[in-house]
Enzyme design. Structure first.
Site, PDB file in Angstrom:
ATOM      1  N   GLY A  85      -2.002   3.724  -1.261  1.00 32.32           N
ATOM      2  CA  GLY A  85      -0.751   3.992  -1.939  1.00 32.32           C
ATOM      3  C   GLY A  85       0.420   3.692  -1.019  1.00 32.32           C
ATOM      4  N   SER A  86       1.610   3.496  -1.601  1.00 33.88           N
ATOM      5  CA  SER A  86       2.810   3.345  -0.792  1.00 33.88           C
ATOM      6  C   SER A  86       3.395   4.731  -0.517  1.00 33.88           C
ATOM      7  CB  SER A  86       3.815   2.448  -1.511  1.00 33.88           C
ATOM      8  OG  SER A  86       3.268   1.144  -1.633  1.00 33.88           O
ATOM      9  N   GLY A  87       4.373   4.772   0.378  1.00 30.43           N
ATOM     10  CA  GLY A  87       4.961   6.056   0.756  1.00 30.43           C
ATOM     11  C   GLY A  87       4.550   6.486   2.150  1.00 30.43           C
ATOM     12  N   HIS A  88       3.721   5.648   2.804  1.00 33.14           N
ATOM     13  CA  HIS A  88       3.231   5.965   4.155  1.00 33.14           C
ATOM     14  C   HIS A  88       3.798   5.015   5.198  1.00 33.14           C
ATOM     15  CE1 HIS A  88       0.517   8.407   1.882  1.00 33.14           C
ATOM     16  NE2 HIS A  88      -0.051   7.359   1.320  1.00 33.14           N
TER      17      HIS A  88
ATOM     18  N   LYS B  88      -9.262   4.461   3.526  1.00 29.89           N
ATOM     19  CA  LYS B  88      -9.075   5.880   3.829  1.00 29.89           C
ATOM     20  C   LYS B  88      -9.871   6.697   2.813  1.00 29.89           C
ATOM     21  CE  LYS B  88      -4.500   6.030   3.745  1.00 29.89           C
ATOM     22  NZ  LYS B  88      -4.446   4.701   3.074  1.00 29.89           N
TER      23      LYS B  88
ATOM     24  N   ASP C  46      -9.068   5.599  -3.623  1.00 32.55           N
ATOM     25  CA  ASP C  46      -9.208   4.426  -2.763  1.00 32.55           C
ATOM     26  C   ASP C  46     -10.659   3.947  -2.749  1.00 32.55           C
ATOM     27  OD1 ASP C  46      -6.544   3.921  -1.181  1.00 32.55           O
ATOM     28  OD2 ASP C  46      -6.780   6.076  -1.236  1.00 32.55           O
TER      29      ASP C  46
ATOM     30  N   HIS D  96      -0.210  13.060   1.201  1.00 36.57           N
ATOM     31  CA  HIS D  96       0.359  12.868  -0.135  1.00 36.57           C
ATOM     32  C   HIS D  96       1.006  14.159  -0.604  1.00 36.57           C
ATOM     33  CE1 HIS D  96      -3.125  10.196   0.289  1.00 36.57           C
ATOM     34  NE2 HIS D  96      -2.310   9.302  -0.208  1.00 36.57           N
TER      35      HIS D  96
END
Lengths: 194, 329
Positions: B53-56, B104, B109, B218
């Site tokens: 996911g994005s946001g990391h 991960k 995932d 998250h």
């Protein structure tokens, strides 16, 4: 189920998902990662758009379209799980689609194969299993679905991100169970309209 | 939570465009996808891909480049990318020697990358993978999906990326990665929750004087809340838990990552690092390598995570020290 009912089913499911998007996210916040509402809303918006542009003319075509759209647009855990559900339904329908209960059973088995969860793990399976059973017995009603959702509340999550909060998952409705309930409420509504 | 955004549903697309504008010498985007690919010449080696996911940010696209990742697949915020996107990345990255995926340990995932692997194998591409599960905050058991994969993932990118650059085969890389994973342990703490773009509610709310141990990347809640303490005491709680995971003896050597979760200034990360070094000295443990900064964040979360890599063999440190050309290593 015929193609018109199938299309109506997906339209109604989309409406419910869009209406309850924020509630789904709320359910996902204390025990998951708050993305279930957004993911399902994005996926189902694409499903109805795809139905609109591609006008599937058989139930088989429809199930195929829903499968590929969910797999390519949802992401997260819900994409592969819902995608697998429709793929399992499609395969059963192509093989031995003698009863709708059997078709749903194919969806359930496909979810279990992908997510490796069992009844009682506090997942969407806890709604799918009783719904499949009730459909086979021709006893599926809205109450059966709602009871199945409520029954996920006292369970301790054993799969997915909810399992990381362990005991703290107790007392919360599982978001995947809730979205599955929306799917089956939509199915009953679509069938009643026919 | 105030954010600099346009339409939240375009946030990943616009972020990737900006990233390309800023780093066009290093990376390119495969059009109409969330895939960032390095611009280097293909040389017939094993390709390494990762994503999530994005946001990391900067993970994972920030680690695409010579010596690390061949490509990164960027999903929606906090949401795994889809199998078709991962398949595209596998095909784009493949140089003929197979593709190795660093995943991960999150159920979404795992499922999406597994499906992509099945699809790629149907097209005749050899794919192998490793699952990173460095977060010791959550119990492993028969019933859960196991431990989460967090900041330790960047060490896997670096060490496996170096092995690929050295021309190791996909079988050798798989063996290296499998041996590496149990040597990496992480744990985090949060001062605040996170609010995903477009959402009005934070993932959890902490009082002004509260912290939470063991949070995920998250905004998942952790294992214990208590009053905010000194950096030294926080470091002691995290480090003690981590050290207990290893069978350590004096003079054992480690690499350490102090990872900011997005909302913690470098000043505080350095203060914390100073405490970590003192605590390692007290235990007569040696730190041969440090990485301090924001590598695997959780949007704007205030907090940090601590990662220890037990330097079981010299290859790890050689790999960590090797130069790379990426945006963020």
């Amino acid at each position: 189920m015929d193609i018109q009912t199938g299309i109506r089913w997906m339209e109604l499911f989309n409406e419910k998902i869009q209406q309850e998007k924020d509630y789904l996210t709320q359910l996902d916040t204390p025990i998951g990662d708050s993305d279930h509402g957004n993911n399902m809303s994005r996926g189902m918006a694409h499903v109805v758009k795809a139905i609109d542009t591609q006008s599937p003319d058989s139930l088989e075509e429809l199930l195929k379209l829903v499968t590929t759209t969910l797999l390519s647009k949802v992401g997260g855990a819900s994409g592969p799980l819902y995608g697998s559900a429709f793929m399992g339904m499609l395969k059963t329908y192509q093989g031995d689609g003698s009863s709708w209960g059997k078709v749903l059973q194919g969806g359930l088995e496909s979810i279990q194969k992908r997510g490796k969860a069992e009844v009682g793990d506090k997942t969407m399976i806890d709604v799918w299993a009783p719904v499949v059973q009730a459909t086979e017995n021709e006893q599926l009603r809205d109450e059966v679905i709602d009871e199945a959702v409520e029954a996920t509340k006292p369970l301790k999550a054993k799969k997915g991100r909810a399992s990381y909060v362990g005991e703290r998952s107790i007392g919360h409705i599982d978001p995947g169970a809730y979205s599955s309930a929306l799917l089956f409420h939509a199915m009953l509504e679509a069938e009643a309209e026919q | 939570m105030k954010k600099i955004v346009n339409d939240p549903s375009n946030i990943v697309d616009e972020m990737l465009q900006g990233m390309i504008i800023g780093h066009s010498e290093l990376i390119q985007r495969i059009p109409e996808t969330g895939i960032i690919q390095r611009k280097t010449e293909k040389s017939g080696k094993v390709a390494i891909i990762s994503g999530g996911g994005s946001g990391h940010e900067p993970a994972h696209a920030g680690f695409v480049g010579e010596g690390m990742l061949s490509a990164a697949v960027c999903g929606a915020v906090f949401t795994s990318p889809t199998p078709d996107q991962i398949l595209e990345a596998i095909k784009a990255a493949n140089e003929g020697a197979g593709v190795f995926m660093i995943i991960k340990n999150y159920s979404g995932d795992i499922m999406n990358f597994e499906m992509a692997q099945e699809l790629a194998e149907m097209e005749g591409i050899e794919v192998a993978s490793v699952v990173v599960d460095d977060d010791i905050a959550v119990e492993d058991s028969l019933y859960t999906q196991g431990k989460r994969g967090v900041a330790g993932t960047i060490l896997v990118h670096k060490i496996v990326g170096y092995a690929a650059q050295q021309g190791k085969s996909i079988t050798e890389i798989k063996e290296l990665a499998d041996n590496l994973i149990p040597n990496i342990k992480s744990i985090g703490l949060a001062l605040t929750g996170v609010t995903t773009p477009g959402s009005t509610q934070p993932s959890f709310v902490l009082a002004e004087d509260e912290i939470e141990y063991g949070v995920g990347i998250h905004g998942e809640p952790g294992y214990r809340r208590e009053k905010l303490q000194t950096s030294h005491n926080l470091a002691n709680e995290l480090l003690t838990k981590l050290v207990n995971e290893f069978d350590v003896k004096p003079s054992d050597r480690f690499a350490v990552i102090v990872n900011g979760l997005g909302g913690t200034p470098l000043m505080e990360q350095y203060v914390f690092t100073n405490d970590v070094q003192q605590l390692m000295d007290e235990r007569k443990l040696s730190v041969d390598y440090y990485k301090i900064g924001n590598y695997m964040t959780s949007l704007e979360m205030q907090g940090l995570s601590l990662t220890l890599l037990y330097l079981e063999n010299d290859f790890y440190i050689e790999a960590l020290n090797a130069p790379v050309t990426t945006i963020s290593w």
